[in-house]
Design an enzyme around this catalytic site. Structure first.
Site, PDB file in Angstrom:
ATOM      1  N   TYR A 167     -14.696 -31.314 -52.945  1.00 20.72           N
ATOM      2  CA  TYR A 167     -14.296 -31.879 -52.314  1.00 20.72           C
ATOM      3  C   TYR A 167     -13.857 -31.327 -51.015  1.00 20.72           C
ATOM      4  O   TYR A 167     -14.408 -31.523 -49.674  1.00 20.72           O
ATOM      5  CB  TYR A 167     -12.985 -32.530 -53.295  1.00 20.72           C
ATOM      6  CG  TYR A 167     -12.955 -34.038 -53.779  1.00 20.72           C
ATOM      7  CD1 TYR A 167     -14.038 -34.028 -54.156  1.00 20.72           C
ATOM      8  CD2 TYR A 167     -12.283 -34.522 -54.288  1.00 20.72           C
ATOM      9  CE1 TYR A 167     -14.930 -35.503 -55.190  1.00 20.72           C
ATOM     10  CE2 TYR A 167     -12.352 -36.005 -54.471  1.00 20.72           C
ATOM     11  CZ  TYR A 167     -13.593 -36.065 -55.515  1.00 20.72           C
ATOM     12  OH  TYR A 167     -13.954 -36.828 -56.641  1.00 20.72           O
ATOM     13  N   SER A 168     -12.622 -30.308 -51.411  1.00 19.50           N
ATOM     14  CA  SER A 168     -12.123 -30.293 -49.474  1.00 19.50           C
ATOM     15  C   SER A 168     -13.079 -28.844 -48.707  1.00 19.50           C
ATOM     16  O   SER A 168     -14.480 -28.206 -49.388  1.00 19.50           O
ATOM     17  CB  SER A 168     -10.741 -28.967 -49.714  1.00 19.50           C
ATOM     18  OG  SER A 168      -9.938 -29.632 -50.401  1.00 19.50           O
ATOM     19  N   SER A 225     -11.264 -24.631 -57.133  1.00 20.38           N
ATOM     20  CA  SER A 225     -10.710 -24.010 -58.457  1.00 20.38           C
ATOM     21  C   SER A 225     -11.209 -23.812 -59.805  1.00 20.38           C
ATOM     22  O   SER A 225     -11.868 -24.374 -59.839  1.00 20.38           O
ATOM     23  CB  SER A 225      -9.727 -24.833 -59.271  1.00 20.38           C
ATOM     24  OG  SER A 225      -8.315 -25.221 -58.493  1.00 20.38           O
ATOM     25  N   GLU A 246      -7.272 -38.595 -61.333  1.00 23.04           N
ATOM     26  CA  GLU A 246      -6.094 -37.473 -61.328  1.00 23.04           C
ATOM     27  C   GLU A 246      -4.807 -37.013 -61.940  1.00 23.04           C
ATOM     28  O   GLU A 246      -3.647 -36.627 -62.219  1.00 23.04           O
ATOM     29  CB  GLU A 246      -6.885 -36.678 -60.136  1.00 23.04           C
ATOM     30  CG  GLU A 246      -5.121 -34.908 -59.674  1.00 23.04           C
ATOM     31  CD  GLU A 246      -6.497 -34.843 -59.023  1.00 23.04           C
ATOM     32  OE1 GLU A 246      -6.161 -33.251 -58.555  1.00 23.04           O
ATOM     33  OE2 GLU A 246      -6.995 -35.374 -57.502  1.00 23.04           O
ATOM     34  N   GLU A 254       2.076 -33.990 -45.127  1.00 21.66           N
ATOM     35  CA  GLU A 254       1.693 -35.284 -43.464  1.00 21.66           C
ATOM     36  C   GLU A 254       0.936 -36.708 -44.189  1.00 21.66           C
ATOM     37  O   GLU A 254       1.046 -37.571 -44.282  1.00 21.66           O
ATOM     38  CB  GLU A 254       1.304 -34.061 -43.431  1.00 21.66           C
ATOM     39  CG  GLU A 254       2.201 -33.316 -42.435  1.00 21.66           C
ATOM     40  CD  GLU A 254       2.476 -32.287 -44.108  1.00 21.66           C
ATOM     41  OE1 GLU A 254       2.945 -31.576 -42.833  1.00 21.66           O
ATOM     42  OE2 GLU A 254       1.212 -32.138 -43.845  1.00 21.66           O
TER      43      GLU A 254
END
Length: 392
Positions: A131-132, A169, A252, A373
């Site tokens: 994802y990131s 991960s 999740e 945030e």
């Protein structure tokens, strides 16, 4: 629907099985693999996870027709509670069992389910999450990794992927990765994304471990350079990636959160015992902070249960804000309880104690999985209806 009698019997079944099995060759794994220690005894924990699978203790909430046990929400929560209270080792199959598996059940084709679900159930194949990205951490809609369908491939049409993912991960231990890629040229934000399933063992993928402040290396950068996967390895239709990705994130923050809560409770109780044994509990400031943490934990647990049983807008985001900041402050409190000696490591090597590891790793709690945030923006804009933040 299970009854209170059923639940009590199930709790006793779980307790008994764990007590009988966390012995002998598995006894030394108790408490292994907690916060910031995911690399500890990985291979042995993998073997333990497969032992769980052999005895029907994986994929508890999956429907029976897909190999799961179809347990109620209450019984799943009971399992996670008892598992944590038994000090059982951290499992290694989280991303496959609790995230991709339920997503496959909801969006996958019959062929995809037949190919992947049995090997997730048995812990034969490991999965990681793509994802990131360096420019799209918590902002998933900003991904730039590209996927192109090559219809001229000799073995049939294939998706060709180029780009980079980060903070992946367990990529170094995984067999497959699920990737959000932009497959519609010229698209932006959450439009034009697709959810692809890719084998990691290929020349077009390079995995580079990222060493953390704790010394661990379970996070990785993953580079895709002409990486390939079959045309059929897509969940949903092309362009449905945002919908599929959001559904996965919902899983999740599902029932496994309750196991996380019990893990937090164990850390808190152990810290209280440490404070009692080393005398720091006699300090009224430390005692007050521990009491405050205990009270906040009970509120956090109730909110976690509520988020599972009520369709409350923004509950998941509130939960992430609450537990991340609570756990981060627990790490800070642990350093205070340990005293000035916690500022140095033992021996010549970078050998961290459990509490030093907790403190350092928990600094990232308010960043990964959606930064504070971003969580506040989602709550303010989507739940409270406040004006959207200006975007450049």
């Amino acid at each position: 629907m299970s009854t209170a009698t059923d639940d009590a019997a199930f709790r006793e079944e779980v307790r008994t099985w764990l007590a009988e099995n966390l012995t002998g060759k598995w006894a030394h794994l108790k408490g292994v693999g907690g916060t910031g220690s995911g690399e500890d005894a990985y291979d042995e924990r993998l073997a333990w996870n497969r032992h769980l699978a052999e005895h029907g203790w994986t994929c508890l909430g999956w429907p029976v027709e897909h190999g799961g046990r179809g347990l109620s929400l209450a019984q799943q929560a009971i399992f996670y509670e008892e598992y944590a209270r038994a000090d059982a080792p951290e499992t290694v199959n989280h991303l496959g069992e609790k995230l991709l598996g339920p997503t496959l059940i909801e969006f996958g084709t019959d062929e995809q389910k037949a190919r992947f679900l049995p090997k997730i159930l048995s812990v034969e194949e490991q999965w990681c999450q793509g994802y990131s990205e360096p420019g799209a951490g918590s902002d998933l809609a900003a991904v730039s990794t590209k996927g192109v369908l090559d219809t001229g491939a000799g073995s049939g049409a294939e998706w060709v992927v180029d780009g980079q993912k980060v903070w992946t991960s367990w990529a170094q231990e995984s067999d497959w990765i699920f990737v959000i890629a932009r497959t519609e040229p010229g698209s932006s934000r959450h439009h034009g994304l697709s959810f692809l399933l890719m084998p990691l063992d290929q020349e077009g993928i390079e995995i580079r471990p990222i060493e953390q402040i704790t010394g661990g290396r379970e996070f990785n950068e993953v580079w895709f350079t002409g990486a390939r996967t079959d045309e059929s390895m897509i969940l949903g239709e092309p362009g449905d990636g945002w919908k599929v990705a959001m559904a996965l994130l919902g899983f999740e923050r599902g029932v496994s959160v309750l196991g996380q809560q019990v893990g937090f409770e164990r850390e808190l109780n152990d810290l209280i015992e440490l404070a009692r044994s080393n005398g720091s509990l006699d300090d009224p400031v430390v005692r007050d902070r521990l009491a405050q943490h205990s009270a906040e934990f009970e509120v956090m647990r109730v909110n976690a249960i509520r988020s599972l049983t009520e369709a409350t807008p923004g509950a998941d985001n509130v939960a992430k804000l609450v537990w991340a900041n609570w756990h981060r402050r627990l790490g800070e409190l642990a350093m205070e309880v340990c005293g000035s000696g916690a500022l140095v490591t033992n021996g010549e090597m970078y050998d961290l104690t459990r509490w030093q590891n907790l403190y350092l790793f928990s600094r990232a709690d308010t960043l990964y999985g959606g930064s504070d945030e971003v969580q506040r923006n989602i709550i303010s804009e989507r739940v409270l209806g406040l004006p959207r933040e200006a975007r450049g």
